[in-house]
Design an enzyme around this catalytic site. Structure first.
Site, PDB file in Angstrom:
ATOM      1  N   HIS A  51       0.768  -1.707   0.255  1.00 38.85           N
ATOM      2  CA  HIS A  51      -0.272   0.299  -0.118  1.00 38.85           C
ATOM      3  C   HIS A  51       0.730   1.092   0.115  1.00 38.85           C
ATOM      4  CE1 HIS A  51      -3.484  -2.545   1.635  1.00 38.85           C
ATOM      5  NE2 HIS A  51      -3.633  -2.401   0.442  1.00 38.85           N
ATOM      6  N   GLU A  53       0.596   3.806   2.180  1.00 38.17           N
ATOM      7  CA  GLU A  53       1.754   4.687   3.427  1.00 38.17           C
ATOM      8  C   GLU A  53       2.988   3.768   3.270  1.00 38.17           C
ATOM      9  OE1 GLU A  53      -2.986   3.782   4.093  1.00 38.17           O
ATOM     10  OE2 GLU A  53      -1.720   2.909   2.522  1.00 38.17           O
ATOM     11  N   CYS A  76      -5.427   1.461   5.924  1.00 38.43           N
ATOM     12  CA  CYS A  76      -6.264   0.003   6.360  1.00 38.43           C
ATOM     13  C   CYS A  76      -5.974  -0.219   7.523  1.00 38.43           C
ATOM     14  CB  CYS A  76      -6.538  -1.075   5.386  1.00 38.43           C
ATOM     15  SG  CYS A  76      -4.777  -1.766   5.129  1.00 38.43           S
ATOM     16  N   SER A 169     -20.838   4.364 -39.756  1.00 38.76           N
ATOM     17  CA  SER A 169     -20.205   5.605 -38.645  1.00 38.76           C
ATOM     18  C   SER A 169     -18.846   5.822 -38.137  1.00 38.76           C
ATOM     19  CB  SER A 169     -20.572   4.817 -36.837  1.00 38.76           C
ATOM     20  OG  SER A 169     -20.093   3.597 -36.971  1.00 38.76           O
ATOM     21  N   TRP A 171     -15.348   7.380 -40.023  1.00 36.86           N
ATOM     22  CA  TRP A 171     -15.281   7.920 -38.319  1.00 36.86           C
ATOM     23  C   TRP A 171     -15.602   8.943 -38.297  1.00 36.86           C
ATOM     24  CZ3 TRP A 171     -13.235   3.944 -35.381  1.00 36.86           C
ATOM     25  CH2 TRP A 171     -12.194   3.439 -35.598  1.00 36.86           C
ATOM     26  N   THR A 197     -24.716  -4.154 -32.780  1.00 33.56           N
ATOM     27  CA  THR A 197     -23.002  -2.481 -32.721  1.00 33.56           C
ATOM     28  C   THR A 197     -22.434  -3.559 -33.190  1.00 33.56           C
ATOM     29  OG1 THR A 197     -23.426  -1.110 -30.576  1.00 33.56           O
ATOM     30  CG2 THR A 197     -21.396  -1.505 -31.525  1.00 33.56           C
ATOM     31  N   ARG A 208      -5.819  -0.096 -27.322  1.00 32.70           N
ATOM     32  CA  ARG A 208      -4.840   0.186 -28.292  1.00 32.70           C
ATOM     33  C   ARG A 208      -4.156   1.451 -29.235  1.00 32.70           C
ATOM     34  NH1 ARG A 208      -8.706  -2.047 -31.095  1.00 32.70           N
ATOM     35  NH2 ARG A 208      -9.393  -0.691 -32.626  1.00 32.70           N
TER      36      ARG A 208
END
Length: 386
Positions: A51, A53, A76, A169, A171, A197, A208
């Site tokens: 973590h 800390e 924590c 669509s 681009w 889609t 990418r």
């Protein structure tokens, strides 16, 4: 800006360096300051690792004694994959801890602060609290609901079209906007599209950018009838990239068998109006450990998510193009609202310019659920950045 805010900004900036690598853990940065000098820094680099800390304390070594620790999330106090950070802070002799926000995790949630106070360490809470909550908005949503933080991304023309009337669509947005989207994909756990889609675009749904090809997030296809083609790019690469088909019992058993043999994981869900129950889907994805979900669907899926108040955040790319056409699709389909009061306002809106495109970022909230602070205006504050 006082010194506490200045050091907390440094902690927040450090925390951002872990973006995309810490899920399901939060983004955390830590700064140790002694006599006006930064003596130790650290940030959580990836889930399962040390973590923030602990890294900062190790960096400071003996200089941590009597120092002040600045951290954007409550330390924590329980054993997980790593020991409690509170105990390490106490052993190091830290004098004071400045915390931006309490950890909403029930295992922590104030217990870490109480442990430190019991050990005689001074606590200051709430420095840049709103900024800290925004930074970890994904973590806050997931840890309190066990459902993913849902982001909808769309690219549209200036007249609000996501495709021409014939369906073309690619681009709409420019190259810089598309690179932005690939980076966004790389820091989310899951990416989701609807079957329309998938059929129209045959996308790969990977991250990418900058010459780097990454498998990126888990791919989720919402397909209530199992229409996903076996020769699609998604199915062909399912053995390499985790792919989930969210479907219903309407799909043929033989199609399921072939998809599973190709590496597609089948997620069978209840129906709602003959479609996949989106609420059940969110619960199932949360159970899979998906804390953040990027939706790149069409108007049908987008509106269904909006109508069920599932969307947490939007990224709308607006290109300087005009398509026209009554039948050209928009980012939100469905039946829409019949009354203005049933619409959604976009809160805390931010506008950026990416070359010739505009990017609008915000948080949709149903207007009936909002008590407006500014009665003469819809939505929240708008920030502009270039």
């Amino acid at each position: 800006m006082d010194s506490d805010e200045r050091y907390m900004w440094m902690a927040l900036d450090l925390a951002r360096q872990g973006r995309g690598k810490t899920s399901p853990n939060p983004l955390v940065g830590a700064i140790l300051v002694k006599d006006g000098e930064v003596v130790g820094t650290g940030f959580h680099k990836k889930a399962g690792d040390r973590h923030a800390e602990i890294i900062a304390l190790q960096d400071a070594a003996e200089k941590a004694r009597a120092a002040t620790l600045y951290i954007n999330l409550e330390p924590c106090c329980h054993y997980g994959k790593t020991p409690p950070c509170t105990e390490a802070i106490i052993r190091a002799g830290v004098r004071k801890v400045v915390i931006a926000v309490i950890d909403p995790n029930p295992l922590v949630s104030g217990k870490g602060i109480r442990r430190l106070e019991k050990a005689g360490i001074k606590i200051k809470l709430g420095v840049l609290e709103d900024k800290a909550k925004r930074l970890n908005e994904v973590y806050f949503k997931y840890i309190t609901t066990q459902k993913p933080f849902v982001i909808v991304k769309t690219a549209m023309t200036l007249d609000g079209k996501i495709a021409t009337s014939s369906g073309e669509s690619r681009w709409i947005s420019g190259e810089r906007s598309r690179k932005f989207v690939h980076r966004l994909r790389s820091v989310t756990d899951g990416i989701m599209v609807g079957i329309n889609t998938a059929l129209q675009d045959d996308p790969l749904l990977t991250a990418r950018f900058d010459g780097v090809k990454s498998p990126g997030p888990v791919r989720i296809i919402v397909d209530s009838k199992g229409r996903l083609p076996l020769d699609s790019k998604i199915v062909k690469t399912a053995s390499e990239i985790k792919t989930v088909l969210a479907t219903t019992e309407s799909v043929r058993p033989d199609k399921i068998k072939v998809l599973e043999s190709s590496g597609v994981e089948i997620l069978m869900l209840p129906q709602k109006k003959k479609q996949v129950s989106l609420q059940k889907l969110m619960s199932a994805l949360g159970a899979m450990g998906i804390t953040s979900l990027l939706v790149e669907g069409g108007g049908t899926l987008n509106y269904s998510l909006l109508n069920e108040n599932i969307i947490d955040k939007i990224y709308f790319f607006i290109a300087p193009l005009l398509f026209g056409g009554e039948n050209a699709p928009s980012p939100l389909g469905g039946t829409g609202v019949s009354e203005l009061k049933r619409s959604w306002s976009v809160e805390n809106m931010e506008v950026k310019q990416l070359d010739n495109d505009l990017l609008v970022i915000g948080y949709p909230v149903r207007r009936e659920q909002v008590v407006h602070r500014d009665s003469g205006r819809v939505g929240g504050n708008i920030k502009s950045a270039t």
